[in-house]
Design a protein around this motif. Sequence first.
Motif, PDB file in Angstrom:
ATOM      1  N   SER A   1       0.814  -1.220   0.000  1.00 36.01           N
ATOM      2  CA  SER A   1       0.000   0.000   0.000  1.00 36.01           C
ATOM      3  C   SER A   1       0.842   1.264   0.000  1.00 36.01           C
ATOM      4  CB  SER A   1      -0.954   0.008   1.195  1.00 36.01           C
ATOM      5  OG  SER A   1      -0.239   0.215   2.405  1.00 36.01           O
ATOM      6  N   THR A   2       2.085   1.168   0.451  1.00 34.73           N
ATOM      7  CA  THR A   2       2.956   2.349   0.442  1.00 34.73           C
ATOM      8  C   THR A   2       3.639   2.546  -0.902  1.00 34.73           C
ATOM      9  OG1 THR A   2       4.904   1.144   1.247  1.00 34.73           O
ATOM     10  CG2 THR A   2       3.419   2.080   2.913  1.00 34.73           C
ATOM     11  N   LYS A   3       3.511   1.579  -1.806  1.00 35.68           N
ATOM     12  CA  LYS A   3       4.195   1.634  -3.101  1.00 35.68           C
ATOM     13  C   LYS A   3       3.266   1.974  -4.263  1.00 35.68           C
ATOM     14  CE  LYS A   3       7.796   0.380  -0.887  1.00 35.68           C
ATOM     15  NZ  LYS A   3       8.575   1.448  -0.323  1.00 35.68           N
ATOM     16  N   VAL A   4       1.979   1.833  -4.077  1.00 34.93           N
ATOM     17  CA  VAL A   4       1.006   2.073  -5.149  1.00 34.93           C
ATOM     18  C   VAL A   4       0.885   3.569  -5.400  1.00 34.93           C
ATOM     19  CG1 VAL A   4      -1.430   1.870  -5.800  1.00 34.93           C
ATOM     20  CG2 VAL A   4      -0.281  -0.027  -4.636  1.00 34.93           C
ATOM     21  N   LEU A   5       1.066   3.978  -6.642  1.00 29.56           N
ATOM     22  CA  LEU A   5       0.956   5.390  -7.002  1.00 29.56           C
ATOM     23  C   LEU A   5      -0.422   5.730  -7.544  1.00 29.56           C
ATOM     24  CD1 LEU A   5       4.403   5.843  -8.778  1.00 29.56           C
ATOM     25  CD2 LEU A   5       3.812   6.295  -6.389  1.00 29.56           C
ATOM     26  N   GLY A   6      -1.009   4.811  -8.283  1.00 32.73           N
ATOM     27  CA  GLY A   6      -2.317   5.045  -8.872  1.00 32.73           C
ATOM     28  C   GLY A   6      -2.937   3.727  -9.269  1.00 32.73           C
ATOM     29  N   GLN A   7      -4.198   3.789  -9.588  1.00 31.68           N
ATOM     30  CA  GLN A   7      -4.921   2.575  -9.957  1.00 31.68           C
ATOM     31  C   GLN A   7      -6.122   2.964 -10.808  1.00 31.68           C
ATOM     32  OE1 GLN A   7      -4.180  -0.717  -9.033  1.00 31.68           O
ATOM     33  NE2 GLN A   7      -5.759  -1.197 -10.512  1.00 31.68           N
ATOM     34  N   TYR A   8      -6.361   2.191 -11.842  1.00 24.68           N
ATOM     35  CA  TYR A   8      -7.601   2.360 -12.592  1.00 24.68           C
ATOM     36  C   TYR A   8      -8.607   1.425 -11.947  1.00 24.68           C
ATOM     37  CZ  TYR A   8     -11.105   2.559 -16.199  1.00 24.68           C
ATOM     38  OH  TYR A   8     -12.294   2.735 -16.861  1.00 24.68           O
ATOM     39  N   ASP A   9      -9.597   1.995 -11.288  1.00 30.43           N
ATOM     40  CA  ASP A   9     -10.608   1.228 -10.558  1.00 30.43           C
ATOM     41  C   ASP A   9     -11.673   0.746 -11.531  1.00 30.43           C
ATOM     42  OD1 ASP A   9     -12.390   0.169  -8.717  1.00 30.43           O
ATOM     43  OD2 ASP A   9     -13.018   2.120  -7.934  1.00 30.43           O
ATOM     44  N   LEU A  10     -11.815  -0.572 -11.649  1.00 29.33           N
ATOM     45  CA  LEU A  10     -12.823  -1.149 -12.544  1.00 29.33           C
ATOM     46  C   LEU A  10     -14.236  -0.933 -12.031  1.00 29.33           C
ATOM     47  CD1 LEU A  10     -11.086  -4.503 -13.470  1.00 29.33           C
ATOM     48  CD2 LEU A  10     -11.331  -2.475 -14.880  1.00 29.33           C
ATOM     49  N   ALA A  11     -14.396  -0.676 -10.741  1.00 29.88           N
ATOM     50  CA  ALA A  11     -15.675  -0.342 -10.113  1.00 29.88           C
ATOM     51  C   ALA A  11     -16.787  -1.312 -10.495  1.00 29.88           C
ATOM     52  CB  ALA A  11     -16.077   1.085 -10.453  1.00 29.88           C
ATOM     53  N   PRO A  12     -16.751  -2.530  -9.951  1.00 28.11           N
ATOM     54  CA  PRO A  12     -17.775  -3.523 -10.301  1.00 28.11           C
ATOM     55  C   PRO A  12     -19.206  -3.032 -10.094  1.00 28.11           C
ATOM     56  CG  PRO A  12     -16.062  -4.532  -8.977  1.00 28.11           C
ATOM     57  CD  PRO A  12     -15.776  -3.058  -9.017  1.00 28.11           C
ATOM     58  N   GLN A  13     -19.420  -2.178  -9.100  1.00 28.20           N
ATOM     59  CA  GLN A  13     -20.778  -1.715  -8.794  1.00 28.20           C
ATOM     60  C   GLN A  13     -21.059  -0.300  -9.273  1.00 28.20           C
ATOM     61  OE1 GLN A  13     -22.788  -3.992  -7.479  1.00 28.20           O
ATOM     62  NE2 GLN A  13     -21.084  -5.412  -7.299  1.00 28.20           N
ATOM     63  N   GLY A  14     -20.124   0.306 -10.002  1.00 28.99           N
ATOM     64  CA  GLY A  14     -20.338   1.699 -10.381  1.00 28.99           C
ATOM     65  C   GLY A  14     -19.585   2.110 -11.613  1.00 28.99           C
ATOM     66  N   THR A  15     -19.153   3.355 -11.599  1.00 34.49           N
ATOM     67  CA  THR A  15     -18.456   3.939 -12.737  1.00 34.49           C
ATOM     68  C   THR A  15     -16.946   3.805 -12.554  1.00 34.49           C
ATOM     69  OG1 THR A  15     -20.237   5.548 -12.959  1.00 34.49           O
ATOM     70  CG2 THR A  15     -18.167   6.055 -14.065  1.00 34.49           C
ATOM     71  N   PRO A  16     -16.252   3.198 -13.498  1.00 31.94           N
ATOM     72  CA  PRO A  16     -14.793   3.100 -13.397  1.00 31.94           C
ATOM     73  C   PRO A  16     -14.160   4.496 -13.324  1.00 31.94           C
ATOM     74  CG  PRO A  16     -15.604   1.677 -15.135  1.00 31.94           C
ATOM     75  CD  PRO A  16     -16.755   2.532 -14.697  1.00 31.94           C
ATOM     76  N   ARG A  17     -13.022   4.579 -12.613  1.00 32.86           N
ATOM     77  CA  ARG A  17     -12.358   5.877 -12.464  1.00 32.86           C
ATOM     78  C   ARG A  17     -10.887   5.682 -12.159  1.00 32.86           C
ATOM     79  NH1 ARG A  17     -14.815   7.272  -6.520  1.00 32.86           N
ATOM     80  NH2 ARG A  17     -14.093   5.331  -5.622  1.00 32.86           N
ATOM     81  N   LEU A  18     -10.132   6.742 -12.371  1.00 28.68           N
ATOM     82  CA  LEU A  18      -8.711   6.762 -12.077  1.00 28.68           C
ATOM     83  C   LEU A  18      -8.531   7.230 -10.640  1.00 28.68           C
ATOM     84  CD1 LEU A  18      -5.719   6.685 -12.931  1.00 28.68           C
ATOM     85  CD2 LEU A  18      -6.009   9.032 -13.738  1.00 28.68           C
TER      86      LEU A  18
END
Length: 110
Positions: free
Chosen positions: A14-31
Amino acid sequence: MTGGEVAGLFAFVSTKVLGQYDLAPQGTPRLLLVAPNILSAERELEVNPSDFRLWVCLHEETHRVQFTAVPWLREHLIESAQSLGQGMVGGADTAQKLSLCPRVAGRHSR
């Protein structure tokens, strides 16, 4: 792996993640961007903040392009992740039983 080992691994990652494209299974995907990690990486690498932030955003945007260029990929990944999660806790029945634990424990503690 024990639960503690998994927690330790997640804490480290968790300290190394800079960003993530969230697939959002229940909603709208977002950066999603993790600002404290981005700032930490900028300082550690001694890079130009504007350039580095642009690079992180463009990198994550490439994932959005990948997931939207192939119509079936997003749903396939969501289903695979859900299947893996259910398999880790023994299927939907076990997951449902585990979700009752806090309520049952709460009744016994009164």
